[in-house]
Design a protein around this motif. Structure first.
Motif, mmCIF file in Angstrom:
data_model
loop_
_atom_site.group_PDB
_atom_site.id
_atom_site.type_symbol
_atom_site.label_atom_id
_atom_site.label_comp_id
_atom_site.label_asym_id
_atom_site.label_seq_id
_atom_site.Cartn_x
_atom_site.Cartn_y
_atom_site.Cartn_z
ATOM 1 N N VAL B 320 0.784 -1.107 0.140
ATOM 2 C CA VAL B 320 -0.236 -0.047 0.182
ATOM 3 C C VAL B 320 0.959 1.617 0.056
ATOM 4 O O VAL B 320 0.680 2.115 -0.785
ATOM 5 C CB VAL B 320 -0.902 0.019 1.306
ATOM 6 N N VAL B 321 1.738 1.438 0.725
ATOM 7 C CA VAL B 321 2.427 2.702 1.105
ATOM 8 C C VAL B 321 3.514 2.682 -0.161
ATOM 9 O O VAL B 321 3.560 3.970 -0.588
ATOM 10 C CB VAL B 321 3.010 2.688 2.453
ATOM 11 N N LEU B 322 4.420 1.689 -0.073
ATOM 12 C CA LEU B 322 5.459 2.050 -1.072
ATOM 13 C C LEU B 322 5.111 2.372 -2.465
ATOM 14 O O LEU B 322 5.612 3.281 -3.092
ATOM 15 C CB LEU B 322 6.243 0.640 -1.103
ATOM 16 N N PRO B 323 4.140 1.462 -2.867
ATOM 17 C CA PRO B 323 3.566 1.994 -4.557
ATOM 18 C C PRO B 323 3.148 3.310 -4.684
ATOM 19 O O PRO B 323 3.599 3.868 -5.600
ATOM 20 C CB PRO B 323 2.655 1.016 -4.767
ATOM 21 N N GLN B 324 2.650 3.891 -3.675
ATOM 22 C CA GLN B 324 2.120 5.178 -3.721
ATOM 23 C C GLN B 324 3.241 6.275 -3.334
ATOM 24 O O GLN B 324 3.494 7.280 -4.233
ATOM 25 C CB GLN B 324 0.977 5.420 -2.635
ATOM 26 N N ALA B 325 4.101 5.761 -2.610
ATOM 27 C CA ALA B 325 5.343 6.783 -2.376
ATOM 28 C C ALA B 325 6.251 6.810 -3.176
ATOM 29 O O ALA B 325 6.795 7.848 -3.786
ATOM 30 C CB ALA B 325 6.016 6.090 -0.858
ATOM 31 N N LEU B 326 6.505 5.562 -4.048
ATOM 32 C CA LEU B 326 7.674 5.660 -5.204
ATOM 33 C C LEU B 326 7.104 6.541 -6.314
ATOM 34 O O LEU B 326 8.169 7.227 -6.845
ATOM 35 C CB LEU B 326 7.415 4.073 -5.644
ATOM 36 N N ARG B 327 5.723 6.790 -6.373
ATOM 37 C CA ARG B 327 5.607 7.606 -7.298
ATOM 38 C C ARG B 327 6.010 9.165 -7.112
ATOM 39 O O ARG B 327 6.277 9.963 -8.020
ATOM 40 C CB ARG B 327 3.988 7.828 -7.464
ATOM 41 N N VAL B 328 5.920 9.395 -5.585
ATOM 42 C CA VAL B 328 6.336 10.620 -5.284
ATOM 43 C C VAL B 328 7.852 10.747 -5.458
ATOM 44 O O VAL B 328 8.596 11.783 -5.673
ATOM 45 C CB VAL B 328 5.853 11.179 -3.925
ATOM 46 N N ILE B 329 8.385 9.465 -5.030
ATOM 47 C CA ILE B 329 9.936 9.439 -4.705
ATOM 48 C C ILE B 329 10.764 9.597 -6.184
ATOM 49 O O ILE B 329 12.050 10.271 -6.255
ATOM 50 C CB ILE B 329 10.461 8.412 -3.827
ATOM 51 N N ILE B 330 10.291 8.704 -7.052
ATOM 52 C CA ILE B 330 11.131 8.465 -8.210
ATOM 53 C C ILE B 330 11.596 9.897 -9.211
ATOM 54 O O ILE B 330 12.695 9.896 -9.432
ATOM 55 C CB ILE B 330 10.681 7.202 -8.999
#
Lengths: 339, 404, 432
Positions: B320-330
């Motif tokens: 849940v968290v990582l897939p959404q966070a990655l969009r912001v992080i990458i």
């Protein structure tokens, strides 16, 4: 945001400076200052002292030229250059004269379009190693790590030398002499190589110069001399003959101590008279004052005095005259006659 | 700039070029174009004038001539008789090497620090934020120089390993940490080692296939297959078996103190390490901030919703968290990679022979071809930047599609 | 249930008990420590590790710092005083203090000039940074500051900056006069007036070179941290307007202008600053008219300004893109033309959104000014690497010098980023 004004102000300053003339001599006279390219710091040749004043052997050449042209040995703007920037600085007109222990080579003279006006130091590339390594010849340096200054002929000589002797080494390229010192002292390289004079100067700046030896091999010819741009022969002549005047002055026994007296009136030696302008019109031919050579010699003394004061045996650098003695004493210094 | 009223009728007048919005943009563009062309022509004319005055020309012939200098770190074969072009290629590879190593290490440090900054441990939080602030706010050039200086000054030199009672000694008789760099054993591939490597690669493929299978089983049948230990086993066991079956074909070449230096083994030069470390820890400080921001950007409701579905904490993080966070992080992450690559040109300060050191350094100095060298140098960095930007755009578009 | 139990059941308490303080482990320091430091075995481990780490650093650095020697004149002397013990030789800082700050060529008797300029810089920036706390009249001083600073640092006749200032004033007046016709006319008139005043002023400055002249200092003689500050402030302030223009150009409908801006921005952002500095150092001279001679500092300023304006343009473009479409439409419906709507409606909002980004670029730029040391200019890093570390007296003093450099940059950059966070909170009054 409003600092755009600084640019504006500089434009104004540029506009008011007026048009630029074609001849370097006129430029220098109009500017009232000689722009002289030197190293970023090599004790004995060109380095700022604690007060920020430039001192050294190459600096002496700059001052002599400034004295001959402008009558004032302090009218010099010293522009520190690295191996990378020196040629562009000269080619682009940022400096009028490059006096930065630069080796006279074919390609620099012909391909890069510079005019070497003479040789003020006959040098050769050497190696310095710490005494404790117990090395006595450069041929024992197989596998050694060598610090070199990039952008110099030493880099190419080094590659040739090791290749010719079929031994391996690890080059560590360094931009300036200043950066090379700590690397060498901390032992990150076993060997430091540059012109023998540079090695002596570097070693002199060490805390314990006695712990380091300069190996006997000199692996290249490095005639160092001041240079100017191609194409302005008058300016090249001035520089060439200022250098020759310094050399001839030593040969003729004219020193900074007696030059004032000797130039007061014509003496017995016609060559001295011509040199110092008490006879003939050599200065006029160069487009300078009659006392140009006197001023040049007054600036820092003749060649021998400059040598002794900056790099001679009584200085920490302690270089012997060797090849750089007058031809009358077995050296290579041989000024064409002033006639 | 919309025109609401009817366009004024009547014939065309010259003043309309400035005052009529329909024509004004053409006027401006025309003026801009003329100015641009004039500026280009002016600069070009000056260039031609200056070059003829100096008797120079623009020519890339020097690239085919022998370089004449040696380079201390070459990933491809190179001698002082190779061409300048080859020397530049060596530089390109060295640039890419340090950039690649730097990106990996920066990501690892950055993610760890970024997560630790969100820790509920007060000391850890303060320490990591201290790390981030101090590295972000001091120029990377200073860090490179500091690490290099400390490296050279603090670590023992090869001469300290010498003698009967040396000041320094090798770690495990295999690793030597000296001021000139790190020496470690290098593998020697004997006959039959190809099989071992092939088995190893195959087992890595196998791990991925297995994990994919487990995932499929989970999603389709709800069957939970443990993956961690089987993966570890798959990673080591086949390769080790193959190693012994083939009669131990891979040996190690230990570094040894011979003459002036250690010989043999793998040598990582101090300039490479200083540059690599400095670039990594500097960039990691920025990446840490990104990671933190990315995780914080996922609203708490997402975590709570996932928890209320009964997911365990590590699954909440993974699914849940990582897939959404990655969009912001990458996206910012990639631009940090780009910055790191560009900053690697500071190698020149420590004498690492990257492209700026070979083409923009020694080649430029030796040939005096300043314009040509600088143009090539810029082209190289521009190519890298633009291709990474293009990749990033592709990625951005791909994540955009999933958005609703 | 009912309240009858209260009377009937004997063991039900009738009066309220006074509130008890929470147990000792659940309050004050102990609770805080339990929650923040020893919450679970992993956290405890981390805490212990961090404490050990901090202890190691402090234990290592403290004696070094505390035994520091501040008064010797060379490293050898300092080591002698330390007698083999651990200690720092801070005397390199005290002895070379002026060199570190001003470089080694700025005339020592003129140090008051850059110092004064620095103090004035703080005063000039105060109304910009804290616009609510200072009277608006102070902006006049901010406008005058660049000219005063130029005069103070570079010296020479006061007329030069004065004429430059007059040029700008004349340009502004002309712009105001013709602005009612159209924005473009105003711009043209303003430019013309400026150029004419400068051209005329050139004669005046040429005629009276000694008017209120300070000793002229060529820009080659600037150095030390002063050079970093000069490059930083000048380039950031110059690149803001250029960056705004580039961002607007990139958003523009005019295809040619748009592409010029796009190519410029992408090109500059695609190459490392160091290659641009190489250009300034070794290539730019070939592109100038034969015989002209820009000095190196000016060439570097031009290159760094180009560099940072490309980055600022991207930040502002982000700000423009973040503005709701309605703002543009509202401006159009009021009948404002492009220049007016941009100046009055769009830019103020876009800039406000972009402030954090702009500050980031500014901090990055200030840090990047140390790269000039690579092209043999003697800024702070150049001074340390060159004249100081190579001198006979201070060969081998790393920690003290580099620590000083780290400290200076950290203080300035951290200060700026803290300011930007404060400003963000201050401005966070909008509808987002």
């Amino acid at each position: 945001m409003k600092k755009i004004a600084i640019l504006g102000a500089m434009t104004v300053a540029g506009l008011s400076a007026g048009a630029v003339s074609a001849s370097t001599l006129e430029d220098v006279k109009a500017r009232g200052k000689l722009n002289c390219g030197v190293t970023t710091g090599l004790v004995g040749f060109a380095a700022p002292n604690a007060n920020g004043e430039w001192e050294g052997f190459d600096v002496g050449v700059c001052r002599a030229v400034a004295a001959a042209v402008l009558g004032d040995p302090t009218a010099v703007e010293f522009v520190p250059t690295t191996g990378k920037t020196r040629f562009t600085a000269l080619a682009s007109g940022e400096i009028d004269l490059l006096a930065r222990n630069t080796t006279w080579t074919f390609s620099r003279d012909v391909d890069l379009k510079f005019e070497f006006v003479g040789i003020n130091y006959y040098d050769g590339q050497g190696f310095m190693v710490p005494k404790e390594l117990g090395v006595s010849s450069a041929k024992e340096l197989d596998g050694a790590t060598v610090c070199i200054q990039t952008g110099t002929t030493t880099e190419l000589n080094l590659a040739d030398f090791f290749r010719a002797n079929n031994i391996s080494y690890e080059p560590v390229p360094i931009e300036t002499n200043a950066e090379a010192q700590p690397l060498y002292l901390e032992g990150a390289c076993d060997v430091y190589t540059t012109d023998a004079s540079g090695l002596a100067a570097t070693r002199a700046a060490f805390e314990n110069p006695g712990d380091h030896v300069v190996l006997p091999e000199i692996i290249s010819k490095e005639p160092l001399g001041p240079l100017v741009r191609h194409g302005d022969n008058d300016w090249a002549d001035i520089n060439r003959w200022v250098l020759n005047a310094l050399i001839a002055a030593e040969e003729l026994g004219v020193t900074s101590a007696n030059v004032a007296e000797m130039s007061a009136s014509a003496g017995n030696n016609p060559e001295i008279n011509r040199l110092l302008g008490t006879e003939g019109t050599l200065g006029e031919m160069l487009g300078l004052e009659a006392d140009w050579a006197k001023n040049a010699i007054m600036a820092g003394g003749n060649y021998g005095e400059l040598f002794e004061k900056n790099i001679g045996e009584n200085t920490p650098i302690g270089l012997a005259r060797g090849l750089n003695a007058q031809w009358t004493e077995g050296g290579l210094l041989y000024s064409p006659p002033f006639r | 700039m919309s025109t609401l009223s009817d366009p004024p009728s009547g014939s065309f007048q010259l003043s309309m070029l400035i005052n009529d919005t329909r024509y004004r943009s053409y006027t401006f563009q025309f003026v801009a174009l003329v100015l641009l062309v004039a500026a280009m022509a002016y600069l070009g004319w000056n260039l031609v004038q200056n070059l003829t005055a100096a008797g120079l020309n623009i020519s890339y012939q020097f690239l085919g001539e022998p370089a004449g200098y040696d380079i201390n770190q070459t990933l491809i074969s190179y001698t002082s008789q190779s061409t300048h072009w080859r020397a530049s290629l060596v530089g390109v590879l060295n640039t890419l090497l340090v950039a690649f190593l730097g990106c990996i290490m920066a990501t690892i440090i950055g993610v760890v620090v970024g997560v630790l900054r969100l820790s509920n441990n007060w000391i850890v939080r303060k320490l990591t934020s201290f790390y981030v602030e101090i590295f972000r706010n001091v120029p990377v050039l200073i860090w490179i120089l500091i690490i290099m200086a400390v490296f050279v000054a603090v670590l023992p030199q090869p001469r300290d390993f010498r003698g009967d009672n040396p000041e320094a000694s090798m770690v495990l008789d295999a690793f030597a940490f000296t001021g000139r760099g790190f020496y470690s054993p290098a593998p020697i591939f004997g006959p039959g080692s190809g099989v071992v490597i092939a088995v190893f690669l195959a087992s890595i493929v196998g791990i991925f296939a297995f994990r994919k299978h487990a995932r499929k089983a989970l999603f389709e049948r709800g069957q939970l297959i443990p993956t961690f230990w089987p993966s570890v086993a798959l990673f080591f066991i086949p390769a080790i078996l193959a190693f012994f079956i083939m009669g131990r074909p891979i040996g190690l070449d230990y570094p040894e103190l011979k003459g002036f230096n250690f010989q043999g083994g793998i040598f990582m030069r101090n300039s490479l390490i200083a540059l690599w470390f400095a670039l990594s820890i500097y960039t990691a400080a920025f990446i840490a901030e990104n990671v933190r921001a990315g995780i914080l950007a996922v609203s708490k409701g997402q975590t709570e919703a996932a928890a209320s579905l009964g997911l365990r904490p590590n699954r909440i993080m993974n699914l849940v968290v990582l897939p959404q966070a990655l969009r912001v992080i990458i996206p910012p992450l990639i631009s940090h990679y780009l910055n790191l690559t560009k900053n690697s040109s500071l190698a020149i300060a420590v004498g690492y022979m990257d492209l700026t050191g070979t083409l923009g350094g020694i080649t430029l100095n030796q040939t005096g071809r300043a314009i040509e060298c600088v143009v090539l140098l810029m082209l190289f960095y521009l190519t890298i930047s633009l291709s990474i930007s293009a990749l990033m755009n592709v990625y951005n578009n791909s994540v955009k599609l999933q958005e609703r | 249930m009912s309240d009858t139990h209260a009377q009937t059941v004997a063991f039900v308490r009738q009066e309220m008990l006074p509130e008890q303080p929470p147990p000792a482990s659940e309050q004050g320091v102990i609770k805080w420590m339990r929650q923040n430091l020893f919450d679970g075995w992993l956290n405890t481990l981390l805490t212990v590790l961090s404490l050990y780490f901090i202890y190691k650093i402090v234990a290592g650095a403290w004696p070094w710092f505390a035994n520091g020697i501040w008064t010797t004149s060379s490293l050898a002397e300092c080591r002698e005083l330390l007698e083999g013990g651990v200690g720092a030789c801070f005397s390199v800082l005290t002895e070379r203090w002026n060199q570190l700050l001003f470089g080694f060529k700025y005339p020592p008797d003129q140090y008051w000039r850059p110092t004064l300029a620095f103090v004035l810089l703080l005063i000039a920036m105060a109304p910009v940074l804290f616009s609510k706390k200072f009277p608006r009249q102070m902006f006049i001083f901010t406008g005058l500051f660049p000219f005063i600073a130029f005069w103070l640092i570079w010296g020479g006749s006061l007329l030069t900056p004065l004429v430059a200032l007059l040029g700008f004033v004349a340009g502004y007046v002309a712009f105001k006069k013709f602005e009612y016709q159209s924005f473009a006319m105003g711009m043209i008139a303003g430019l013309l007036a400026t150029v004419i005043v400068w051209w005329l002023g050139g004669f005046i400055t040429g005629a009276a070179p000694g008017f209120m002249a300070l000793e002229a200092v060529p820009s080659r003689d600037l150095g030390g941290f002063m050079l970093n500050i000069i490059l930083g402030t000048v380039c950031v302030s110059l690149s803001l307007p250029i960056g705004i223009l580039l961002a607007l150009g990139r958003q523009s409908d005019m295809i040619i202008i748009k592409w010029i801006c796009v190519v410029f921005i992408e090109f500059i952002r695609g190459v490392p600053l160091i290659t641009l500095l190489f250009v300034a150092n070794v290539v730019l001279a070939y592109f100038l008219p034969p015989g002209t001679n820009f000095d190196l500092v000016l060439r570097v300023i031009i290159m760094i300004t180009m560099f940072s304006s490309a980055y600022i343009a991207e930040v502002i473009r982000g700000g423009l893109a973040a503005l709701p479409r309605g703002q543009y439409e509202a401006a159009d419906s009021l009948g404002l033309d492009y220049a007016q709507s941009t100046r009055l409606i769009i830019m103020p909002q876009a800039l406000k959104i972009s402030i954090p980004g702009i500050v980031n670029v500014a901090v990055g730029l200030f840090k990047d000014t140390v790269l000039v040391s690579v092209i043999s200019m003697f800024d702070l890093v150049g001074m340390i690497r060159g004249p100081i570390l190579a001198s006979t007296e201070w060969n081998g003093v790393y920690w003290e010098l580099w620590g000083f450099a780290v400290l200076l940059f950290f203080v300035v950059c951290y200060g700026i980023s803290q300011y930007s966070q404060w400003l963000e909170r201050e401005l966070a009054t909008d509808h987002r």
